[in-house]
Design a protein around this motif. Structure first.
Motif, mmCIF file in Angstrom:
data_model
loop_
_atom_site.group_PDB
_atom_site.id
_atom_site.type_symbol
_atom_site.label_atom_id
_atom_site.label_comp_id
_atom_site.label_asym_id
_atom_site.label_seq_id
_atom_site.Cartn_x
_atom_site.Cartn_y
_atom_site.Cartn_z
ATOM 1 N N GLN A 12 31.004 43.813 40.767
ATOM 2 C CA GLN A 12 31.027 42.440 41.248
ATOM 3 C C GLN A 12 32.442 41.889 41.405
ATOM 4 O O GLN A 12 32.640 40.834 42.018
ATOM 5 C CB GLN A 12 30.231 41.530 40.306
ATOM 6 N N ALA A 13 33.426 42.582 40.854
ATOM 7 C CA ALA A 13 34.804 42.074 40.874
ATOM 8 C C ALA A 13 35.680 42.749 41.927
ATOM 9 O O ALA A 13 36.882 42.483 41.987
ATOM 10 C CB ALA A 13 35.439 42.257 39.499
ATOM 11 N N THR A 14 35.098 43.586 42.770
ATOM 12 C CA THR A 14 35.928 44.348 43.716
ATOM 13 C C THR A 14 36.731 43.442 44.655
ATOM 14 O O THR A 14 37.814 43.826 45.103
ATOM 15 C CB THR A 14 35.069 45.308 44.548
ATOM 16 N N LYS A 15 36.251 42.252 44.942
ATOM 17 C CA LYS A 15 36.966 41.348 45.859
ATOM 18 C C LYS A 15 38.298 40.886 45.285
ATOM 19 O O LYS A 15 39.149 40.373 46.023
ATOM 20 C CB LYS A 15 36.100 40.146 46.205
ATOM 21 N N TYR A 16 38.499 41.076 43.988
ATOM 22 C CA TYR A 16 39.754 40.673 43.352
ATOM 23 C C TYR A 16 40.730 41.835 43.196
ATOM 24 O O TYR A 16 41.877 41.618 42.784
ATOM 25 C CB TYR A 16 39.486 40.081 41.969
ATOM 26 N N PHE A 17 40.305 43.060 43.500
ATOM 27 C CA PHE A 17 41.104 44.237 43.180
ATOM 28 C C PHE A 17 42.474 44.217 43.854
ATOM 29 O O PHE A 17 43.493 44.490 43.221
ATOM 30 C CB PHE A 17 40.358 45.519 43.572
ATOM 31 N N ARG A 18 42.502 43.920 45.146
ATOM 32 C CA ARG A 18 43.765 43.996 45.883
ATOM 33 C C ARG A 18 44.790 42.992 45.341
ATOM 34 O O ARG A 18 45.958 43.327 45.130
ATOM 35 C CB ARG A 18 43.520 43.755 47.378
ATOM 36 N N GLN A 19 44.342 41.765 45.099
ATOM 37 C CA GLN A 19 45.254 40.742 44.603
ATOM 38 C C GLN A 19 45.746 41.085 43.200
ATOM 39 O O GLN A 19 46.917 40.853 42.866
ATOM 40 C CB GLN A 19 44.565 39.378 44.612
ATOM 41 N N PHE A 20 44.867 41.658 42.377
ATOM 42 C CA PHE A 20 45.268 42.073 41.032
ATOM 43 C C PHE A 20 46.331 43.166 41.109
ATOM 44 O O PHE A 20 47.355 43.100 40.419
ATOM 45 C CB PHE A 20 44.041 42.566 40.260
ATOM 46 N N ARG A 21 46.098 44.171 41.954
ATOM 47 C CA ARG A 21 47.077 45.260 42.101
ATOM 48 C C ARG A 21 48.423 44.717 42.585
ATOM 49 O O ARG A 21 49.485 45.088 42.082
ATOM 50 C CB ARG A 21 46.561 46.300 43.098
ATOM 51 N N GLU A 22 48.379 43.813 43.551
ATOM 52 C CA GLU A 22 49.624 43.273 44.114
ATOM 53 C C GLU A 22 50.436 42.508 43.074
ATOM 54 O O GLU A 22 51.667 42.588 43.064
ATOM 55 C CB GLU A 22 49.302 42.373 45.309
ATOM 56 N N CYS A 23 49.755 41.782 42.179
ATOM 57 C CA CYS A 23 50.515 41.039 41.165
ATOM 58 C C CYS A 23 51.197 42.001 40.194
ATOM 59 O O CYS A 23 52.279 41.703 39.675
ATOM 60 C CB CYS A 23 49.634 40.021 40.441
ATOM 61 N N LEU A 24 50.599 43.164 39.952
ATOM 62 C CA LEU A 24 51.232 44.150 39.075
ATOM 63 C C LEU A 24 52.379 44.863 39.794
ATOM 64 O O LEU A 24 53.394 45.203 39.173
ATOM 65 C CB LEU A 24 50.204 45.164 38.578
ATOM 66 N N GLU A 25 52.230 45.077 41.087
ATOM 67 C CA GLU A 25 53.302 45.716 41.849
ATOM 68 C C GLU A 25 54.543 44.822 41.936
ATOM 69 O O GLU A 25 55.646 45.320 42.168
ATOM 70 C CB GLU A 25 52.804 46.066 43.248
ATOM 71 N N LYS A 26 54.356 43.520 41.730
ATOM 72 C CA LYS A 26 55.468 42.559 41.811
ATOM 73 C C LYS A 26 56.125 42.291 40.456
ATOM 74 O O LYS A 26 57.028 41.452 40.356
ATOM 75 C CB LYS A 26 54.963 41.238 42.397
ATOM 76 N N GLN A 27 55.706 42.984 39.419
ATOM 77 C CA GLN A 27 56.275 42.751 38.099
ATOM 78 C C GLN A 27 57.767 43.086 38.070
ATOM 79 O O GLN A 27 58.192 44.141 38.561
ATOM 80 C CB GLN A 27 55.534 43.563 37.039
ATOM 81 N N GLY A 28 58.551 42.186 37.468
ATOM 82 C CA GLY A 28 59.991 42.427 37.362
ATOM 83 C C GLY A 28 60.315 43.640 36.510
ATOM 84 O O GLY A 28 61.317 44.322 36.731
#
Length: 295
Positions: A12-28
């Motif tokens: 049920q949470a797949t619609k959030y996957f891309r945004q979650f991954r992107e926030c981790l890819e932007k970690q300093g």
């Protein structure tokens, strides 16, 4: 020192996957692994989480309940290589400095709680700096801070691996709703946490995933009582306070089944005054009301 960001995923949470991954890819600070506990997602969906910039480890982790799934995941984590465990709910967003700041404070404290910014489904901010209204930056947090309601969970927390008490977790009721509350209450009876507002979790509000309520129907109040009784039973071995709360709340639950008693209690303790309440706090602790009610 090895660090992982941990999340639990479900179809049920797949619609959030891309945004979650992107926030981790932007970690300093990119020096971490993403550990995913998968409860039923297919490989195609999981590919949305596995970016080229992220070192990723996936465990299949289905279970009968949220509590069961989380205990199973934590059992795996205590046997893994990571000293720092940063929790992140799959439908939330981490500020780009969250890993950096949490790792910094984990060098000083065994538990770190960061601030929450509430967002809606469209990621629009509803309320900024929720926890900063209660705690100051770098304030030490003890178990007394969450004895009657909760503000720390797997959206906005991180721990040292050696804090996990598997024996206690295996004693938690399998249908526990407020798992995070019980998990952190036990740990905070052994040590203190620190609160920081320099890093944020954007906490998404939808359905049952709600941090603040301001309009309580009768069934929600009874649910609040039931959740608190369940939580206090999980931790009752830690303090007489929790055992007493089970007793008083059980009596209150029976007392409020009478409509006249319910209406009187509702008005007397101003449950309808329109303010917002954090998790499980709409029913005050028994010290507030036990002498006012004739059971």
């Amino acid at each position: 020192m090895s660090t992982c960001v941990v999340t639990f995923v479900y179809p049920q949470a797949t619609k959030y996957f891309r945004q979650f991954r992107e926030c981790l890819e932007k970690q300093g600070d990119p020096d971490f692994d993403l550990v995913i506990f998968n409860d039923g997602c297919i490989e195609k969906d999981l590919e949305l989480l596995v970016g080229k910039q992220l070192r990723t480890k996936i465990y299949q982790n289905s279970g009968k309940s949220i509590a069961h799934i989380r205990v199973s995941g934590l059992r795996i984590l205590v046997s893994d290589i990571y000293e720092n465990i940063i929790f992140a709910d799959i439908d939330d967003i981490c500020s780009s400095n969250r890993v950096e700041y949490v790792k910094r404070y984990l060098n000083l404290y065994p538990i770190v709680m960061n601030d929450l910014i509430l967002i809606n489904e469209d990621s629009t901010v509803i309320k900024a700096s929720l926890i900063s209204e209660t705690f100051a930056n770098r304030q030490r947090i003890s178990h007394s801070a969450i004895k009657s309601y909760n503000m720390i969970g797997m959206s906005n927390s991180a721990i040292k691996r050696n804090m996990v008490n598997i024996k206690f977790l295996e004693s938690i009721l399998e249908d526990t709703i407020a798992f995070d509350w019980s998990f952190y209450t036990e740990m905070l009876h052994r040590t203190n946490a620190v609160f920081i507002n320099e890093a944020k979790t954007y906490y998404r509000q939808h359905g049952q995933n709600t941090a603040l309520f301001s309009d309580f129907r009768k069934e929600e109040i009874f649910k609040n009582i039931a959740v608190k009784i369940q939580h206090y039973r999980n931790v009752c071995h830690l303090s007489t306070y929790y055992r007493q709360e089970v007793e008083y709340l059980s009596q209150l639950n029976e007392y409020l089944n009478d409509d006249s008693h319910f209406n009187s209690f509702y008005k007397k303790f101003q449950l309808n005054k329109g303010q917002s309440f954090p998790w499980w706090s709409v029913i005050p602790e028994s010290e507030v009301w036990k002498n006012e009610i004739q059971f």
